[in-house]
Design a protein around this motif. Sequence first.
Motif, mmCIF file in Angstrom:
data_model
loop_
_atom_site.group_PDB
_atom_site.id
_atom_site.type_symbol
_atom_site.label_atom_id
_atom_site.label_comp_id
_atom_site.label_asym_id
_atom_site.label_seq_id
_atom_site.Cartn_x
_atom_site.Cartn_y
_atom_site.Cartn_z
ATOM 1 N N ARG A 167 6.206 8.189 49.544
ATOM 2 C CA ARG A 167 5.258 8.275 48.708
ATOM 3 C C ARG A 167 4.953 7.258 47.906
ATOM 4 O O ARG A 167 3.840 6.867 47.637
ATOM 5 N N HIS A 168 6.055 6.348 47.314
ATOM 6 C CA HIS A 168 5.866 5.124 46.782
ATOM 7 C C HIS A 168 5.819 3.999 47.468
ATOM 8 O O HIS A 168 5.958 2.727 47.099
ATOM 9 N N ASN A 169 5.840 3.979 48.849
ATOM 10 C CA ASN A 169 5.710 2.864 49.677
ATOM 11 C C ASN A 169 6.748 1.974 49.292
ATOM 12 O O ASN A 169 6.556 0.655 49.239
ATOM 13 N N ILE A 170 8.069 2.506 49.238
ATOM 14 C CA ILE A 170 9.176 1.534 49.275
ATOM 15 C C ILE A 170 10.370 1.629 50.102
ATOM 16 O O ILE A 170 11.393 1.757 49.808
ATOM 17 N N MET A 171 10.101 2.173 51.204
ATOM 18 C CA MET A 171 10.694 2.351 52.242
ATOM 19 C C MET A 171 11.916 1.149 52.569
ATOM 20 O O MET A 171 13.151 1.316 53.030
ATOM 21 N N ASP A 172 11.594 -0.127 52.291
ATOM 22 C CA ASP A 172 12.628 -1.182 52.578
ATOM 23 C C ASP A 172 13.434 -0.963 51.518
ATOM 24 O O ASP A 172 14.673 -1.525 51.836
ATOM 25 N N PHE A 173 13.130 -0.705 50.214
ATOM 26 C CA PHE A 173 14.388 -0.618 49.134
ATOM 27 C C PHE A 173 15.371 0.637 49.361
ATOM 28 O O PHE A 173 16.244 0.584 49.116
ATOM 29 N N ALA A 174 14.849 1.627 50.219
ATOM 30 C CA ALA A 174 15.510 2.989 50.427
ATOM 31 C C ALA A 174 16.301 2.767 52.002
ATOM 32 O O ALA A 174 17.149 3.329 52.025
ATOM 33 N N MET A 175 15.838 1.737 52.813
ATOM 34 C CA MET A 175 16.611 1.626 53.975
ATOM 35 C C MET A 175 17.915 1.353 54.109
ATOM 36 O O MET A 175 18.631 2.204 54.835
ATOM 37 N N PRO A 176 18.723 0.684 53.179
ATOM 38 C CA PRO A 176 20.157 0.712 53.159
ATOM 39 C C PRO A 176 20.790 1.791 53.041
ATOM 40 O O PRO A 176 21.785 2.070 53.556
ATOM 41 N N TYR A 177 20.326 2.889 52.048
ATOM 42 C CA TYR A 177 20.719 3.915 51.841
ATOM 43 C C TYR A 177 20.797 4.930 53.197
ATOM 44 O O TYR A 177 21.753 5.418 53.312
ATOM 45 N N PHE A 178 19.586 4.664 53.956
ATOM 46 C CA PHE A 178 19.156 5.813 55.102
ATOM 47 C C PHE A 178 20.291 5.065 56.131
ATOM 48 O O PHE A 178 20.876 5.729 56.838
ATOM 49 N N ILE A 179 20.446 3.916 56.208
ATOM 50 C CA ILE A 179 21.480 3.377 57.195
ATOM 51 C C ILE A 179 22.999 3.890 57.095
ATOM 52 O O ILE A 179 23.517 4.321 57.889
ATOM 53 N N GLN A 180 23.185 4.124 55.731
ATOM 54 C CA GLN A 180 24.564 4.768 55.113
ATOM 55 C C GLN A 180 24.583 6.129 55.615
ATOM 56 O O GLN A 180 25.677 6.498 56.213
ATOM 57 N N VAL A 181 23.387 6.749 55.536
ATOM 58 C CA VAL A 181 23.630 8.194 55.632
ATOM 59 C C VAL A 181 23.531 8.451 57.106
ATOM 60 O O VAL A 181 24.308 9.249 57.500
ATOM 61 N N MET A 182 22.952 7.637 57.954
ATOM 62 C CA MET A 182 22.917 7.736 59.507
ATOM 63 C C MET A 182 24.199 7.458 59.903
ATOM 64 O O MET A 182 24.565 8.325 60.825
ATOM 65 N N ARG A 183 24.774 6.439 59.378
ATOM 66 C CA ARG A 183 26.295 6.036 59.996
ATOM 67 C C ARG A 183 27.254 7.343 59.539
ATOM 68 O O ARG A 183 28.025 7.764 60.371
ATOM 69 N N GLU A 184 27.239 7.937 58.385
ATOM 70 C CA GLU A 184 27.885 8.894 58.155
ATOM 71 C C GLU A 184 27.756 10.108 58.888
ATOM 72 O O GLU A 184 28.607 10.858 59.329
ATOM 73 N N TYR A 185 26.379 10.514 59.106
ATOM 74 C CA TYR A 185 26.157 11.561 60.042
ATOM 75 C C TYR A 185 26.634 11.482 61.456
ATOM 76 O O TYR A 185 27.239 12.416 61.863
#
Length: 335
Positions: free
Chosen positions: A285-303
């Motif tokens: 919604r705030h167009n900041i996927m770049d800032f959140a991408m490290p978090y999602f990489i970590q989440v994906m690795r954990e899953y």
Amino acid sequence: MYEAAKLLYNNVSNFARLASTLVHLEEYQAAVDSARKANSTRTWKEVCFACVDGEEFRLAQICGLHIVIHADELEDLISYYQDRGYFEELIALLEAALGLERAHMGMFTELAILYSKFKPQKMREHLELFWSRVNIPKVLRAAEQAHLWGELVFLYDKYEEYDNAILTMMNHPTDAWKESLFKDIIAKVANVELYYKSLSFYLEFKPLLVNDLLTILSPRLDHSRAVNFFSKDAMLYAAESKEAELAETLLQWFLEEGRRECFAACLFASYDLLHPDVVLELAWRHNIMDFAMPYFIQVMREYLTKVDKLDIAESQRKTEEEVTEPQPIHDVTSP
């Protein structure tokens, strides 16, 4: 032949030698009277020390009052008393000497040092009355060695070492911190880093008074740094709270304030509390996927790690079932 010498010196009015003779005869009062007539520092010292050795402290004090007014003689006198353990008597002598017309800085300084060692409860009153008449650097060292933190802050303030005063109050708040004094001195410090250290101190020690401190510091603070400072503290608080709703509310606030770096930092500070779907929605919604991408990489690795572990566990389960599956029994007696 002290009795004979006593008669001779008395007849020729050699009062200095007469005083020396009288202390050998342990006639201390007469020795003091002769010393008064001789009126020389050397004679006063001789009779004073003899009276100390004879534990005639009232007479020793009379002599001592004629010695302490000479700054270069003070150290010898103090050492003589201290080496023999007569601290109370030495303090009484210096206290009596403060009212003398020729009282000097050395007397006030040495009395302060003696108070720090043997009567710390009297040091504060002494400093409040005579701080301008003591050698402050010397007394500072004595107060620090005696761990008299409140007195140390008082002296730092009078000596205009405001940075050291603030550091002492923060390092020893139980003994040294006073709200009005802290707020008065913090406005005078030279090192601006102490502003932010004082904020940390208040958040830990007196959190309900932070607003009062900010009222004083706000004209001097870098506001961007101050906000980041409190953002960090807010992130730590949210993480320690173990409340997902609080952490997600903080994420939304960072985005509303345009603090994208704080948003990214909070993702990891509260990693275990956040729901990935909520983070994904906020980032999109705030167009900041770049800032959140490290978090999602970590989440994906954990899953993926969890899925791999499940696959391995399932494979092991099937293998165990095959091993334990009962074999058919053959009838060996049939033709």
